[in-house]
Write a protein that holds these residues in place. Sequence first.
Motif, PDB file in Angstrom:
ATOM      1  N   ALA A  16      43.227  37.023   5.504  1.00 47.96           N
ATOM      2  CA  ALA A  16      42.810  38.364   5.093  1.00 47.96           C
ATOM      3  C   ALA A  16      41.699  38.907   5.967  1.00 47.96           C
ATOM      4  CB  ALA A  16      42.354  38.335   3.631  1.00 47.96           C
ATOM      5  N   SER A  17      40.941  38.018   6.613  1.00 47.88           N
ATOM      6  CA  SER A  17      39.871  38.445   7.503  1.00 47.88           C
ATOM      7  C   SER A  17      39.985  37.658   8.787  1.00 47.88           C
ATOM      8  CB  SER A  17      38.504  38.167   6.836  1.00 47.88           C
ATOM      9  OG  SER A  17      38.303  36.781   6.719  1.00 47.88           O
ATOM     10  N   PRO A  18      39.229  38.036   9.860  1.00 44.26           N
ATOM     11  CA  PRO A  18      39.285  37.306  11.115  1.00 44.26           C
ATOM     12  C   PRO A  18      38.927  35.840  10.944  1.00 44.26           C
ATOM     13  CG  PRO A  18      38.248  39.426  11.442  1.00 44.26           C
ATOM     14  CD  PRO A  18      38.428  39.262   9.967  1.00 44.26           C
ATOM     15  N   MET A  19      38.141  35.484   9.916  1.00 42.71           N
ATOM     16  CA  MET A  19      37.820  34.095   9.657  1.00 42.71           C
ATOM     17  C   MET A  19      38.817  33.528   8.672  1.00 42.71           C
ATOM     18  SD  MET A  19      35.501  33.161  11.529  1.00 42.71           S
ATOM     19  CE  MET A  19      34.261  33.898  12.577  1.00 42.71           C
ATOM     20  N   VAL A  20      39.482  32.437   9.032  1.00 41.51           N
ATOM     21  CA  VAL A  20      40.456  31.840   8.148  1.00 41.51           C
ATOM     22  C   VAL A  20      39.742  31.121   7.024  1.00 41.51           C
ATOM     23  CG1 VAL A  20      42.418  30.288   8.031  1.00 41.51           C
ATOM     24  CG2 VAL A  20      41.949  31.527  10.129  1.00 41.51           C
ATOM     25  N   SER A  21      40.242  31.256   5.822  1.00 35.98           N
ATOM     26  CA  SER A  21      39.610  30.634   4.665  1.00 35.98           C
ATOM     27  C   SER A  21      39.700  29.130   4.710  1.00 35.98           C
ATOM     28  CB  SER A  21      40.282  31.138   3.382  1.00 35.98           C
ATOM     29  OG  SER A  21      39.880  30.388   2.270  1.00 35.98           O
ATOM     30  N   ASN A  22      38.799  28.436   3.995  1.00 37.63           N
ATOM     31  CA  ASN A  22      38.857  26.993   3.867  1.00 37.63           C
ATOM     32  C   ASN A  22      39.909  26.571   2.860  1.00 37.63           C
ATOM     33  OD1 ASN A  22      37.099  25.723   5.626  1.00 37.63           O
ATOM     34  ND2 ASN A  22      35.314  26.201   4.379  1.00 37.63           N
ATOM     35  N   ALA A  23      40.468  27.526   2.137  1.00 40.91           N
ATOM     36  CA  ALA A  23      41.423  27.186   1.091  1.00 40.91           C
ATOM     37  C   ALA A  23      42.629  26.476   1.665  1.00 40.91           C
ATOM     38  CB  ALA A  23      41.881  28.462   0.377  1.00 40.91           C
ATOM     39  N   ALA A  24      43.255  25.630   0.851  1.00 43.50           N
ATOM     40  CA  ALA A  24      44.451  24.931   1.301  1.00 43.50           C
ATOM     41  C   ALA A  24      45.608  25.903   1.371  1.00 43.50           C
ATOM     42  CB  ALA A  24      44.777  23.800   0.342  1.00 43.50           C
ATOM     43  N   PHE A  25      46.643  25.548   2.111  1.00 47.83           N
ATOM     44  CA  PHE A  25      47.772  26.429   2.300  1.00 47.83           C
ATOM     45  C   PHE A  25      48.933  26.004   1.410  1.00 47.83           C
ATOM     46  CE2 PHE A  25      50.040  29.654   4.198  1.00 47.83           C
ATOM     47  CZ  PHE A  25      51.192  29.237   4.833  1.00 47.83           C
ATOM     48  N   GLY A  26      48.630  25.616   0.209  1.00 48.02           N
ATOM     49  CA  GLY A  26      49.667  25.175  -0.708  1.00 48.02           C
ATOM     50  C   GLY A  26      50.425  24.006  -0.130  1.00 48.02           C
ATOM     51  N   ASP A  27      51.744  23.971  -0.333  1.00 41.96           N
ATOM     52  CA  ASP A  27      52.574  22.905   0.196  1.00 41.96           C
ATOM     53  C   ASP A  27      53.348  23.345   1.430  1.00 41.96           C
ATOM     54  OD1 ASP A  27      51.858  21.169  -1.839  1.00 41.96           O
ATOM     55  OD2 ASP A  27      53.340  22.013  -3.201  1.00 41.96           O
ATOM     56  N   GLN A  28      53.100  24.565   1.892  1.00 42.48           N
ATOM     57  CA  GLN A  28      53.896  25.095   2.988  1.00 42.48           C
ATOM     58  C   GLN A  28      53.074  25.201   4.268  1.00 42.48           C
ATOM     59  OE1 GLN A  28      56.332  28.406   2.080  1.00 42.48           O
ATOM     60  NE2 GLN A  28      56.433  29.143   4.169  1.00 42.48           N
ATOM     61  N   ASN A  29      53.599  24.615   5.359  1.00 39.48           N
ATOM     62  CA  ASN A  29      53.001  24.757   6.662  1.00 39.48           C
ATOM     63  C   ASN A  29      53.729  25.862   7.418  1.00 39.48           C
ATOM     64  OD1 ASN A  29      51.368  22.546   6.107  1.00 39.48           O
ATOM     65  ND2 ASN A  29      52.884  21.106   6.904  1.00 39.48           N
ATOM     66  N   LEU A  30      53.133  26.298   8.516  1.00 36.48           N
ATOM     67  CA  LEU A  30      53.821  27.233   9.400  1.00 36.48           C
ATOM     68  C   LEU A  30      54.326  26.456  10.599  1.00 36.48           C
ATOM     69  CD1 LEU A  30      51.439  30.340   9.354  1.00 36.48           C
ATOM     70  CD2 LEU A  30      53.517  29.961   8.026  1.00 36.48           C
ATOM     71  N   ARG A  31      55.590  26.671  10.979  1.00 37.78           N
ATOM     72  CA  ARG A  31      56.179  25.915  12.070  1.00 37.78           C
ATOM     73  C   ARG A  31      57.263  26.737  12.762  1.00 37.78           C
ATOM     74  NH1 ARG A  31      57.426  20.845  10.422  1.00 37.78           N
ATOM     75  NH2 ARG A  31      56.203  20.965   8.515  1.00 37.78           N
ATOM     76  N   SER A  32      57.763  26.201  13.870  1.00 35.60           N
ATOM     77  CA  SER A  32      58.799  26.888  14.653  1.00 35.60           C
ATOM     78  C   SER A  32      59.989  27.271  13.783  1.00 35.60           C
ATOM     79  CB  SER A  32      59.270  25.983  15.789  1.00 35.60           C
ATOM     80  OG  SER A  32      58.262  25.804  16.737  1.00 35.60           O
ATOM     81  N   GLY A  33      60.488  28.492  14.007  1.00 37.71           N
ATOM     82  CA  GLY A  33      61.669  28.963  13.297  1.00 37.71           C
ATOM     83  C   GLY A  33      61.366  29.825  12.098  1.00 37.71           C
ATOM     84  N   MET A  34      60.118  29.781  11.597  1.00 34.46           N
ATOM     85  CA  MET A  34      59.763  30.571  10.427  1.00 34.46           C
ATOM     86  C   MET A  34      59.566  32.043  10.823  1.00 34.46           C
ATOM     87  SD  MET A  34      57.166  28.012   8.389  1.00 34.46           S
ATOM     88  CE  MET A  34      57.155  29.033   6.924  1.00 34.46           C
ATOM     89  N   LYS A  35      59.788  32.926   9.845  1.00 36.02           N
ATOM     90  CA  LYS A  35      59.632  34.359  10.085  1.00 36.02           C
ATOM     91  C   LYS A  35      59.086  35.021   8.833  1.00 36.02           C
ATOM     92  CE  LYS A  35      62.071  38.411  11.900  1.00 36.02           C
ATOM     93  NZ  LYS A  35      63.341  38.948  12.419  1.00 36.02           N
ATOM     94  N   ASN A  36      57.807  35.440   8.895  1.00 34.69           N
ATOM     95  CA  ASN A  36      57.179  36.152   7.794  1.00 34.69           C
ATOM     96  C   ASN A  36      55.851  36.735   8.266  1.00 34.69           C
ATOM     97  OD1 ASN A  36      55.186  34.008   7.565  1.00 34.69           O
ATOM     98  ND2 ASN A  36      56.804  32.802   6.576  1.00 34.69           N
ATOM     99  N   ASN A  37      55.180  37.461   7.394  1.00 35.17           N
ATOM    100  CA  ASN A  37      53.923  38.108   7.761  1.00 35.17           C
ATOM    101  C   ASN A  37      52.810  37.117   8.035  1.00 35.17           C
ATOM    102  OD1 ASN A  37      54.842  40.758   7.668  1.00 35.17           O
ATOM    103  ND2 ASN A  37      54.488  40.930   5.461  1.00 35.17           N
ATOM    104  N   ASP A  38      52.891  35.916   7.426  1.00 39.37           N
ATOM    105  CA  ASP A  38      51.863  34.904   7.668  1.00 39.37           C
ATOM    106  C   ASP A  38      51.863  34.471   9.131  1.00 39.37           C
ATOM    107  OD1 ASP A  38      51.116  34.842   4.945  1.00 39.37           O
ATOM    108  OD2 ASP A  38      52.851  33.593   4.514  1.00 39.37           O
ATOM    109  N   VAL A  39      53.048  34.420   9.729  1.00 41.37           N
ATOM    110  CA  VAL A  39      53.151  34.070  11.146  1.00 41.37           C
ATOM    111  C   VAL A  39      52.436  35.118  11.992  1.00 41.37           C
ATOM    112  CG1 VAL A  39      54.730  33.746  13.081  1.00 41.37           C
ATOM    113  CG2 VAL A  39      55.308  32.807  10.838  1.00 41.37           C
ATOM    114  N   LYS A  40      52.636  36.381  11.665  1.00 39.44           N
ATOM    115  CA  LYS A  40      51.986  37.455  12.424  1.00 39.44           C
ATOM    116  C   LYS A  40      50.469  37.363  12.294  1.00 39.44           C
ATOM    117  CE  LYS A  40      52.213  42.420  13.295  1.00 39.44           C
ATOM    118  NZ  LYS A  40      52.943  43.673  13.023  1.00 39.44           N
ATOM    119  N   GLN A  41      49.989  37.057  11.094  1.00 43.08           N
ATOM    120  CA  GLN A  41      48.541  36.931  10.885  1.00 43.08           C
ATOM    121  C   GLN A  41      47.992  35.716  11.631  1.00 43.08           C
ATOM    122  OE1 GLN A  41      48.750  36.969   6.631  1.00 43.08           O
ATOM    123  NE2 GLN A  41      48.536  39.176   6.483  1.00 43.08           N
ATOM    124  N   LEU A  42      48.784  34.646  11.689  1.00 37.21           N
ATOM    125  CA  LEU A  42      48.401  33.482  12.488  1.00 37.21           C
ATOM    126  C   LEU A  42      48.259  33.869  13.949  1.00 37.21           C
ATOM    127  CD1 LEU A  42      48.110  30.421  13.132  1.00 37.21           C
ATOM    128  CD2 LEU A  42      50.617  30.349  13.247  1.00 37.21           C
TER     129      LEU A  42
END
Length: 313
Positions: A16-42
Motif C-alpha cells: 500500500a505504500s513504498p515501504m513493504v509491511s512486515n506483515a506475513a503474506f498469508g500462505d501465498q507467495n508470488l512466483r513466475s506465471g502469476m498474474k494479478n495486481n500484487d505482481v504489479k505492486q511488487l
Amino acid sequence: MKKIIATMTVASALFASPMVSNAAFGDQNLRSGMKNNDVKQLQQVLKQKGYFKNSTTTTYFGSITKQSVVNFQKANRLAVDGVVGSATFKALKVAGSNQSSNTVTAGSKVLKQGMTGSDVQKLQQILKQKGYFKNSATTTYFGSATKQSVVNFQKANRLVADGIVGPATWKALGNSGSASTTSKPSSSTNTASSASKLINTGKKYLGVKYVWGGTTPSGFDCSGFLDYVYKEALGVKLPRTVADIYKVGVSVKSPSVGDLVFFETYKPGASHAGIYLGKGKFLHSSSSKGVGISEMSNSYWSQRYLGAKKINY
C-alpha cells in the motif's frame, strides 16, 4: 473463494505504500506465471529500489520480474529462488529504508553515467567528503569522473565495481564513515578487522572432525564450518550449501585475506570452499582431515580451483 480474496487483500495491503509491511503474506507467495495486481505492486517496489528495469510495470510475473527478484535476493543475502515469500517481503521493507540524516534522501534511486539532477550533486558531495571525488567543484552531471569515483568507492568497500549507484552502494555510502580527503576510508580498517575476526574464530576449531551435514563443533562439513564461523565472528548467516554461497559472493581476480576460495570436487560447479589466509593457504573442513589448513598449490586443490569471492558483511 473467500479465502483467496482475503489472501489477495492482505497481499495488496503489503504494498500500500513504498515501504513493504512486515506483515506475513498469508500462505501465498508470488512466483513466475502469476498474474494479478500484487505482481504489479511488487514490480513498483523493485523499480523504486533499482532492480526492475522495465519502463512500465504490469500485472504479469514473467522472466524479467523473476530476474529482478533474484538480483534483489542476491544483494540481500536471501535464498536465491526468484520466489517472493515472507523473507523477501521483509527484506523489501528493510533494504534502503534506514537512511541516516547524512545520506542522500534518494537512496533507493539508481544513478549512473549520463544522468543529471540534484541527486547526482549530492552523491558527488558525499564522495568528496569521503575522499573519492577529486574535482574542486560538484555538479549535477554524472560524467566519467563521477563514475570513476564510484568505482573506486565500490572497490574499497568490497562491492560490485560497476560504477552504478544502486541500493548496496547507497547503503555503503551511509555506513562507511566520513573519511577526509587525505585519509583512507574507515571501511578498510573495518574490513581488515572483520577478516582477522573470521580467521581467528575459524582457527579455534582446527582439528574438529569432518561430519557430512555437520554444522557444530562436534563435527563440520565444508559449508557448515563456514556458516558457523561467519555467524560466531561476524553475525553473518551464510547459505547452507557451497553452491549457494558461491552465488552470493562477489568475484575477485585474486583472493585477499578473509575472502572465500572455491573448488570443484565431487560434482560440477562449486562444491567445496575455505577461508583464504594469505600466502597461498586456506582454512577449511575437508572430508579427509576435518578442519585444517591446506596449500592452494597442492596438486589436488590447484587442479580443482574455481576462483575467489568476497562476501559482503
